[in-house]
Write a protein that holds these residues in place. Structure first.
Motif, short mmCIF file in Angstrom:
data_model
loop_
_atom_site.label_atom_id
_atom_site.label_comp_id
_atom_site.label_asym_id
_atom_site.label_seq_id
_atom_site.Cartn_x
_atom_site.Cartn_y
_atom_site.Cartn_z
N GLU A 1 -6.84 -1.10 -3.33
CA GLU A 1 -5.62 -0.91 -4.06
C GLU A 1 -6.00 -0.70 -5.30
OE1 GLU A 1 -2.43 0.05 -3.65
OE2 GLU A 1 -3.81 0.87 -1.63
N ILE B 1 -1.18 14.23 -21.58
CA ILE B 1 -1.70 14.62 -22.61
C ILE B 1 -2.48 16.49 -21.77
CG2 ILE B 1 -3.55 14.57 -24.29
CD1 ILE B 1 -3.24 11.41 -24.02
N PHE C 1 4.40 6.10 -6.80
CA PHE C 1 3.43 6.23 -7.74
C PHE C 1 3.74 7.87 -7.93
CE2 PHE C 1 -0.11 8.72 -8.38
CZ PHE C 1 -0.09 8.75 -10.03
N SER D 1 3.83 1.27 -2.78
CA SER D 1 3.27 2.13 -3.99
C SER D 1 2.60 3.28 -4.12
CB SER D 1 2.00 1.01 -4.90
OG SER D 1 0.93 0.71 -3.64
N VAL E 1 0.68 -1.47 -0.27
CA VAL E 1 0.08 0.14 -0.32
C VAL E 1 1.00 1.45 -0.58
CG1 VAL E 1 -1.74 1.31 0.85
CG2 VAL E 1 -2.44 -0.89 0.92
N LEU F 1 2.22 -0.15 -11.09
CA LEU F 1 0.90 0.27 -12.16
C LEU F 1 0.49 -0.96 -12.62
CD1 LEU F 1 3.42 3.18 -14.24
CD2 LEU F 1 0.96 3.10 -12.04
N CYS F 2 0.44 -2.22 -12.79
CA CYS F 2 0.26 -3.24 -13.12
C CYS F 2 -0.79 -4.20 -12.22
CB CYS F 2 0.97 -3.64 -13.79
SG CYS F 2 1.98 -3.06 -14.93
N ASP F 3 -1.94 -4.17 -13.05
CA ASP F 3 -2.64 -5.27 -11.56
C ASP F 3 -3.76 -6.36 -13.27
OD1 ASP F 3 -4.50 -3.86 -12.75
OD2 ASP F 3 -4.35 -2.94 -11.28
N LEU F 4 -4.60 -6.66 -12.75
CA LEU F 4 -5.29 -7.99 -13.58
C LEU F 4 -5.91 -7.32 -14.84
CD1 LEU F 4 -7.74 -9.24 -10.88
CD2 LEU F 4 -5.79 -10.37 -11.35
N ASP F 5 -6.42 -5.71 -14.42
CA ASP F 5 -6.97 -5.37 -15.88
C ASP F 5 -5.78 -4.51 -16.55
OD1 ASP F 5 -9.38 -4.96 -14.26
OD2 ASP F 5 -8.82 -3.55 -13.10
N THR F 6 -4.15 -4.69 -16.45
CA THR F 6 -3.60 -4.52 -17.65
C THR F 6 -2.85 -5.54 -18.17
OG1 THR F 6 -2.92 -3.52 -15.98
CG2 THR F 6 -1.44 -2.75 -16.96
N ARG G 1 -16.87 15.48 -28.15
CA ARG G 1 -15.98 14.67 -27.51
C ARG G 1 -15.26 14.51 -29.34
NH1 ARG G 1 -12.79 10.87 -25.61
NH2 ARG G 1 -14.18 11.34 -22.82
N ARG H 1 -4.93 1.94 -8.63
CA ARG H 1 -4.38 1.94 -9.76
C ARG H 1 -5.06 2.29 -10.69
NH1 ARG H 1 -1.94 -2.77 -7.04
NH2 ARG H 1 -4.26 -3.89 -7.87
N ASP I 1 -5.79 9.06 -25.22
CA ASP I 1 -5.33 8.34 -23.48
C ASP I 1 -4.98 6.22 -23.65
OD1 ASP I 1 -8.04 8.64 -23.66
OD2 ASP I 1 -8.16 7.26 -21.98
N ARG I 2 -5.70 6.27 -24.94
CA ARG I 2 -6.15 4.39 -25.18
C ARG I 2 -4.51 4.38 -25.76
NH1 ARG I 2 -11.80 3.62 -26.70
NH2 ARG I 2 -13.37 4.89 -24.29
N SER I 3 -3.99 4.58 -24.92
CA SER I 3 -1.56 4.52 -25.83
C SER I 3 -1.07 3.51 -25.26
CB SER I 3 -2.01 5.61 -26.36
OG SER I 3 -1.90 6.41 -25.00
N THR I 4 -0.26 3.53 -25.47
CA THR I 4 0.41 2.38 -25.06
C THR I 4 1.75 3.33 -24.39
OG1 THR I 4 0.30 0.72 -26.54
CG2 THR I 4 2.46 0.99 -24.97
N THR I 5 2.20 2.85 -22.89
CA THR I 5 2.89 3.33 -22.53
C THR I 5 4.29 2.48 -22.03
OG1 THR I 5 1.42 4.40 -20.87
CG2 THR I 5 4.01 4.34 -20.14
N LYS J 1 -1.66 9.46 -18.17
CA LYS J 1 -2.20 10.37 -19.17
C LYS J 1 -2.43 11.38 -18.71
CE LYS J 1 -1.25 6.34 -21.37
NZ LYS J 1 -0.54 5.98 -21.94
N TYR K 1 -9.95 10.08 -27.87
CA TYR K 1 -9.70 9.22 -27.38
C TYR K 1 -7.69 9.07 -26.85
CZ TYR K 1 -14.41 7.61 -25.88
OH TYR K 1 -15.44 7.79 -25.59
N TYR L 1 -6.36 17.75 -21.52
CA TYR L 1 -7.69 16.38 -21.89
C TYR L 1 -8.36 14.99 -20.91
CZ TYR L 1 -8.87 11.50 -23.93
OH TYR L 1 -9.40 10.60 -24.31
N ARG M 1 -3.06 5.08 -13.06
CA ARG M 1 -2.94 5.15 -14.68
C ARG M 1 -3.45 6.15 -15.22
NH1 ARG M 1 -3.63 -1.08 -14.17
NH2 ARG M 1 -5.52 -0.31 -14.07
#
Lengths: 203, 364, 277
Positions: free
Chosen positions: C11, C27, A17, A13, A10, A55-60, C139, C15, A117-121, C23, A115, C30, C19
């Motif tokens: 947590e 940007i 961050f 991170s 906790v 930054l990473c978890d199940l949704d990544t 948008r 996260r 923001d929908r891009s790779t880091t 972004k 969008y 935005y 993230r």
């Protein structure tokens, strides 16, 4: 040898961050991430490992470049973050790469105009990283300009400089060498300065 | 540590104390128990569970008690609690065809296989206040069938067999989850139905009503309304099969609507769908009408009425969002108000000056 | 607080927000959609700002919460108490001592410094919303950088009143690209957005959007050559500290409509009075 997780998930991170956030909002500033480093044979250093844990978890979805891809890294990532590994770079939220990876053009996600923001880091593993060097960056988060030395930087900086032509679409990058980390978001303008005359060539 | 404030904290604490006192009311009277609310204010409990998207009758009853019976406040309490819960498993889609039916009616056929079952309904009560309930007396146990009906065929499936109604089949895709991802307009039907399912009943009722009065009319027939218990199943990796984790009561409404068709597709009826936790018939009917209205564009119908405009309907359906934003006007806004005052005074000075200049000119 | 994670949010939610924040700073201006969660406070009362604060806050942070520039307004008190309870962080009313400041409707008068983070509560993040209510349309307008309607709206004000009639939530352009709503701060505060040393984060909980202005970022208030942007001014000075440069609140003192003007930023005013005394 096992890859270390965060001692106090906790609070560690949160602390990491805040450093990453500061790096991304003040491009070109250097930050030392304090955490247990992965084993010496690991293809990435402490700072990138810290960014992945933070930054990473199940949704990544994470894409790993071939030259960094080891079973140990894959296992450690899955075990500590639960993230999914991506085969297609265009579907990746994060891509772990080296400057060499970028010598060939790879179709990472750059988002859409609606969008962006929908891009790779990109998480770029460097051999050297210093705040004195030929690469001059300016833009949001930078009072006037900052300089960086990233080692073999032509392909990497070329890739990031292309952001400018397609803004707001683009790639954001965290660059790291061992425990040291900096960031170049897509909003940064990148120029190369020749040592002799300090004149800058726009990339 | 010391925080320098001027009474705000004390005022808030005092307000909470007073609220607790008003909630309790006359101490001479017995305190209402959560069990009593759960048993005797069932429809309120069901509504709170539906709009909070959490099936837990006991906590919904507690929320109603804590909110002094204010439904919207109770929905908010339960919703805020829901957000903190970990997600342990994802259930399989419930099969309403296999419902243990308590009530089931169809307006499209006189008689149906399995029969029309009125069940516990207010429909044919005469709305005369029952003064007997002022006095306390026991209610006789009702006459009822020995056991609930076993599963009955869905009426719309009978039409489906004949090709008279559009087919709806599960394509197996993972639905959008409105509780985790922000709505991305235009949203698909799965996301729309989720948003309608937690939408405020009064709001949906009014929108549904507007379609009946001609603002986006879609010629509805109540094909089937069924209320009863359905099994909730989860798939367990270790066993390699589904197991039932319990039963919940749900209400379902399937509307049969205006037919569509084209050169390629023979004319057939279209559908609107409503589903909610517990006994919530009015809500599911309204939901089905609005669902159908929101399909206008997909079905090639003109979109010109409020109930057909997806962003308008969906963005304003959530009572927790709506009540929060309307009530935030109670918060201090004096800084912005001062901005407006400053401008208005300046405009009025300029206006007066120009009026004066004009009248001076006339005099000359 | 028993049963809840540090700073309330779990947590995974933190996260997800973190993230999105990266972004947002990459940007500038935005609006990043994020999976906003219900908070135990009503929507419209700062749930967006609170989710951002909860996602960035650490145990060594010092938190300040203001509403209308004041630390003692009821909602500021309530939000501060919430974070004391769920995160146990130190709080302060002193702008200069805070590492994180959550605010509604004001930017503090004292200049913010490098390393500080200002978190704004935002009701309607879309600057074009009152011109075009559809999210799909706005948008697209942002994607095409199609901001003509905004200038038309401001110019219609000038035609009708002789002035731009927007006094708060005055639209800005960030780094010459995105038109952004700075939240309902008075336009008096707009110049402070430009090249500020602090990181500024904006959270809209109900609308599920967050956005950011990094430090040292160019932020311009929209205007016209013949009608340049200007801020509010008062003939009076603060009745308590004598400031002639701060944003003033009008306080009505009696039935006859007598009034006095005092600083809206209570910490700024107290500090000045302390210095004078």
């Amino acid at each position: 040898m096992l890859w270390p997780g965060l001692t106090d998930p906790v609070h560690d991170s949160q602390r990491l961050f805040r450093q990453i956030l500061q790096a991304m909002s003040e491009p070109g500033t250097l930050h030392n991430l304090d955490l247990d480093a992965p084993p010496e044979v690991a293809p990435i250093g402490a700072a990138l490992w810290g960014a992945l844990l933070t930054l990473c978890d199940l949704d990544t979805r994470v894409w790993i470049a071939r030259e960094l891809d080891t079973p140990a890294l894959r296992e450690a990532l899955s075990f500590h973050t639960g993230c999914r590994l991506a085969d297609d770079p265009a579907s990746a939220d994060f891509a772990v790469v080296t400057p060499t990876t970028l010598h060939t053009e790879i179709a990472f996600a750059t988002g859409s105009d609606e969008y962006p923001d929908r891009s790779t880091t990109l998480l770029v593993s460097l051999d050297s990283l210093n705040d004195q060097g030929p690469w001059q960056i300016s833009g949001p988060g930078i009072p006037e300009r900052r300089w960086l030395d990233v080692g073999d930087g032509e392909a990497l900086m070329g890739c990031l400089a292309r952001n400018h032509t397609q803004f707001p679409r683009g790639l954001d990058a965290l660059l790291a060498c061992d425990a040291r980390l900096t960031a170049i978001p897509r909003s940064s303008r990148i120029e190369k300065c020749l040592k002799e005359d300090r004149s800058c060539m726009s990339q | 540590m010391y925080v320098a404030v001027k009474g705000g904290e004390q005022a808030i604490a005092n307000a909470h104390q007073l609220l607790g006192d008003r909630r309790r009311g006359d101490r001479e009277l017995a305190e209402l128990s959560v069990e009593q609310i759960q048993e005797q204010l069932r429809l309120a409990v069901d509504r709170v569970m539906s709009e909070a998207s959490l099936f837990d009758p006991e906590l919904a009853a507690l929320a109603l008690k804590q909110a002094s019976g204010d439904t919207i406040e109770a929905v908010f309490l339960l919703r805020a609690y829901r957000t903190t819960l970990p997600r342990l498993a994802v259930s399989e889609p419930v099969d309403t065809s296999a419902m243990r039916i308590e009530r089931r009616i169809s307006a499209t056929y006189k008689d149906i296989p399995g029969g029309q079952i009125l069940g516990p309904t207010y429909d044919y009560t005469h709305r005369l206040l029952d003064f007997m309930q002022l006095a306390e007396g026991e209610i006789p146990t009702p006459a009822r069938a020995e056991q609930a009906l076993e599963s009955c065929p869905q009426i719309l499936e009978l039409l489906n067999a004949e090709g008279l109604i559009e087919r709806e089949a599960d394509d197996g895709s993972e639905p959008y989850d409105i509780t985790r991802d922000p709505p991305d307009y235009p949203v698909d039907r799965a996301a729309r139905l989720q948003m309608l399912a937690r939408g405020d009943e009064g709001y949906l009722l009014s929108l549904a009503y507007s379609t009946q009065r001609g603002y986006g009319r879609n010629h509805p027939f109540a094909g089937e309304i069924r209320i009863g218990q359905v099994e909730v199943e989860i798939f367990v990796e270790e066993f390699g099969e589904r197991i039932c984790i319990g039963e919940i009561p749900v209400s379902e409404c399937q509307m049969i609507n205006q037919f569509g068709g084209s050169r390629e597709v023979a004319p057939q009826f279209t559908r609107g769908y409503g589903l909610s936790f517990g006994h919530n018939e009015r809500k599911t009917m309204a939901m089905a009408l609005v669902d159908r209205a929101l399909r206008a564009e997909e079905l090639g119908e003109p979109v010109n009425s409020p109930a057909q405009q997806a962003e308008f309907v969906l963005a304003h359906a959530d009572s927790v969002e709506a009540s929060g934003f309307v009530s935030h006007l109670k918060l201090p806004h004096y800084v912005d108000f001062q901005s407006e005052l400053e401008l208005l005074r300046r405009l009025r000075r300029a206006h007066a000056a120009s009026q004066k200049a004009a009248s001076d000119e006339e005099v000359i | 607080m028993n049963g809840y994670n540090f700073a309330y949010l779990d947590e995974q939610t933190k996260r997800m927000i973190r993230r999105a924040l990266l972004k947002a700073v990459a940007i500038p201006g935005y609006q990043v959609p994020f999976g906003g969660r219900e908070m135990p406070m009503p929507y419209g009362w700062g749930t967006g700002g609170m989710q951002l604060t909860a996602s960035i806050l650490g145990s060594d942070d010092v938190l300040k919460v203001i509403d209308q520039g004041a630390d003692d307004t009821t909602n500021a008190v309530s939000i501060r108490a919430f974070f004391q309870r769920v995160a146990g962080v130190e709080t302060t009313t002193a702008t200069t001592s805070a590492s994180v400041i959550q605010t509604r409707h004001r930017i503090p008068e004292a200049a913010l410094s490098h390393g500080q983070i200002l978190v704004f509560q935002v009701p309607i993040p879309e600057p074009l919303r009152f011109i075009e209510p559809s999210e799909q349309e706005t948008r697209l307008m942002h994607a095409l950088e199609e901001y003509g309607v905004m200038h038309v709206k401001l110019y219609e004000d000038i035609a009708r009143y002789g002035h731009i009639a927007t006094t708060y939530a005055y639209p800005v352009k960030v780094d010459d690209r995105y038109v952004m709503d700075p939240s309902p701060i008075p336009k008096f505060d707009n110049p402070k957005l430009h090249m500020n040393e602090a990181l500024m984060l904006f959270g809209a909980g109900r609308e599920k959007r967050l956005y950011a202005i990094p430090p040292y970022t160019r932020v311009e208030s929209l205007d016209f050559e013949d009608h340049p942007f200007e801020i509010q001014a008062w003939d009076e000075c603060c009745a308590l500290c004598g400031s002639e440069t701060s944003y003033l609140d009008e306080v009505i003192t009696d039935d006859a409509g007598n009034r006095m003007f005092v600083c809206s930023d209570t910490d700024y005013c107290m500090t000045r009075r302390g210095e004078v005394a």
